[in-house]
Write a protein that holds these residues in place. Structure first.
Motif, short mmCIF file in Angstrom:
data_model
loop_
_atom_site.label_atom_id
_atom_site.label_comp_id
_atom_site.label_asym_id
_atom_site.label_seq_id
_atom_site.Cartn_x
_atom_site.Cartn_y
_atom_site.Cartn_z
N GLY A 227 51.82 65.48 10.08
CA GLY A 227 51.20 66.79 10.03
C GLY A 227 50.09 66.95 11.05
N THR A 228 49.03 67.65 10.63
CA THR A 228 47.92 67.93 11.55
C THR A 228 46.76 66.97 11.38
N THR A 229 46.93 65.93 10.58
CA THR A 229 45.91 64.89 10.51
C THR A 229 45.79 64.20 11.87
N VAL A 230 44.56 63.97 12.30
CA VAL A 230 44.31 63.39 13.63
C VAL A 230 43.68 62.02 13.47
N VAL A 231 44.25 61.04 14.17
CA VAL A 231 43.72 59.67 14.13
C VAL A 231 43.48 59.19 15.56
N PRO A 232 42.63 58.19 15.73
CA PRO A 232 42.44 57.62 17.07
C PRO A 232 43.73 57.00 17.61
N ALA A 233 43.80 56.86 18.91
CA ALA A 233 45.01 56.32 19.55
C ALA A 233 45.32 54.91 19.08
N ASP A 234 44.28 54.15 18.71
CA ASP A 234 44.50 52.76 18.30
C ASP A 234 44.48 52.60 16.78
N TYR A 235 44.65 53.69 16.06
CA TYR A 235 44.64 53.62 14.59
C TYR A 235 45.77 52.71 14.10
N PRO A 236 45.48 51.74 13.25
CA PRO A 236 46.53 50.83 12.78
C PRO A 236 47.40 51.48 11.70
N MET A 237 48.68 51.60 11.96
CA MET A 237 49.60 52.17 10.99
C MET A 237 50.02 51.10 10.00
N THR A 238 49.16 50.85 9.03
CA THR A 238 49.41 49.85 8.00
C THR A 238 49.09 50.44 6.63
N ALA A 239 49.74 49.91 5.61
CA ALA A 239 49.46 50.36 4.25
C ALA A 239 48.01 50.11 3.89
N ASN A 240 47.47 48.97 4.32
CA ASN A 240 46.09 48.64 3.97
C ASN A 240 45.10 49.63 4.57
N ARG A 241 45.29 50.02 5.83
CA ARG A 241 44.35 50.94 6.44
C ARG A 241 44.51 52.36 5.89
#
Length: 358
Positions: free
Chosen positions: A109-123
């Motif tokens: 969607g329109t949620t914005v994260v940094p380019a290096d955001y870790p795509m993990t369940a924990n984060r």
């Protein structure tokens, strides 16, 4: 993971069929349908009192839809490849008895994260917990579909102080873990995600369509992938900056799947294919830690001749999950993976019956 992608090949057939049927009526009619389409549920959701909001959670700009305060807090976590609007068909009904928070979690969607955001369940789970703690400000009922169901499990296991009860809507428990993920049909889509990340693709939706061109040609007709690509481009010209919604497609799940894909960060799917999404998040250990009441909803699935799982969970997966949940209930439904789109009334009844008796 996503049984949305797990069922994605069947959806591709519907997409291609819809595009070809529309093309038979003529390109002029096709353009009028594309340019003028407005999902009728947009007005219904707005009339029910929902508004789109954003809030800062650490370095994430989290987008969500909030309904009127008509009851206990209810958090909705959509399937992978989709967004908050996948719940549009049930939002008006749910808002009558709950205070609904329908979230675009990172990668969607329109949620914005940094380019290096870790795509993990924990984060992601940790950021969702912060949202509940700071924005909602009280323990909530939580339900999630597919990957959203895994995040719901994470929240119940790791932040029990914030979760009253959970409904797990056809989550890929165990099947979403690496290397088991490689034996599921969903991994075909996640492999495409991984390729897109490696190649630095900017337009994932069109990349996904092109990557499945051979499948379109084999199962529909030569040129069907091209026609869908043109429909997407036409909608974007008529509605710049808006998520793609192709009204000529006959199925809600298909339309909203494409809408979500238009805003999807392929790093999320790639993390499933490469085995990093579940790092530090063992499904069996998490289920055993879920102390609150939990309802596991299992949708349709099949095992293909080569042993590939076409769906979120096998029966063995569901049985294993139930053996681990300390306070678990189980419901098998005759519906496709995104139950809240396939059977919205059934889904609403399930949530009200389970949550409002807790």
């Amino acid at each position: 993971m996503n049984g949305t992608t797990g069922a994605g090949w069947r959806r591709t057939a519907v997409i291609g069929g819809g595009v070809l049927a529309a093309t038979a009526a003529g390109l002029a009619v096709l353009n009028r349908v594309i340019d003028g389409y407005v999902d009728p549920w947009k007005a219904r959701v707005a009339d029910a009192g929902f508004s789109l909001k954003t809030t800062r959670v650490g370095d994430v700009e989290l987008s969500y839809a909030e309904g009127p305060d008509n009851g206990p807090a209810l958090v909705l976590l959509h399937a992978q490849h989709m967004d908050w609007f996948s719940y549009s068909r049930v939002l008006p009904a749910l808002s009558r008895r709950f205070h609904v928070f329908d979230i675009d979690y990172p990668g969607h969607g329109t949620t914005v994260v940094p380019a290096d955001y870790p795509m993990t369940a924990n984060r992601i789970g940790s950021d969702l917990a912060t949202f509940i703690e700071t924005t909602i400000g009280e323990p909530a009922f939580v339900t999630g579909n597919s990957s959203g169901g895994l995040l719901t499990t994470w929240l119940a296991a790791n932040r029990p102080d914030l979760v009253r009860a959970v409904v797990l809507e056809d989550p890929p428990l165990f099947s979403g873990e690496y290397p088991r993920i490689m034996t599921t049909i969903a991994d075909r889509s996640f492999a495409t995600c991984s390729d897109a990340v490696r190649e630095g693709v900017d337009d994932f939706l069109l990349y996904w369509i092109d990557s499945n061109k051979a499948f379109f040609t084999k199962n529909m007709a030569p040129g069907s992938a091209f026609l869908l690509t043109q429909a997407v481009k036409a909608y974007r010209r008529a509605h710049p900056g808006e998520p793609v919604e192709i009204g000529l497609l006959p199925d809600d799940t298909v339309r909203l799947f494409l809408r979500g894909m238009d805003q999807f960060d392929p790093r999320f799917g790639a993390a499933f294919h490469e085995g990093t999404w579940n790092a530090g998040f063992d499904h069996a250990e998490a289920l055993a830690k879920v102390a609150c009441p939990a309802l596991l909803v299992q949708a349709e699935f099949s095992i293909l001749p080569d042993g590939t799982l076409n769906g979120a969970m096998s029966q063995e997966d569901a049985d294993r999950a139930m053996s681990l949940l300390p306070d678990g209930s189980y419901r098998r439904v005759e519906a496709t993976h995104v139950v809240h789109l396939a059977e919205p009334e059934l889904y609403t009844d399930l949530l009200e019956e389970f949550f409002l008796t807790r």
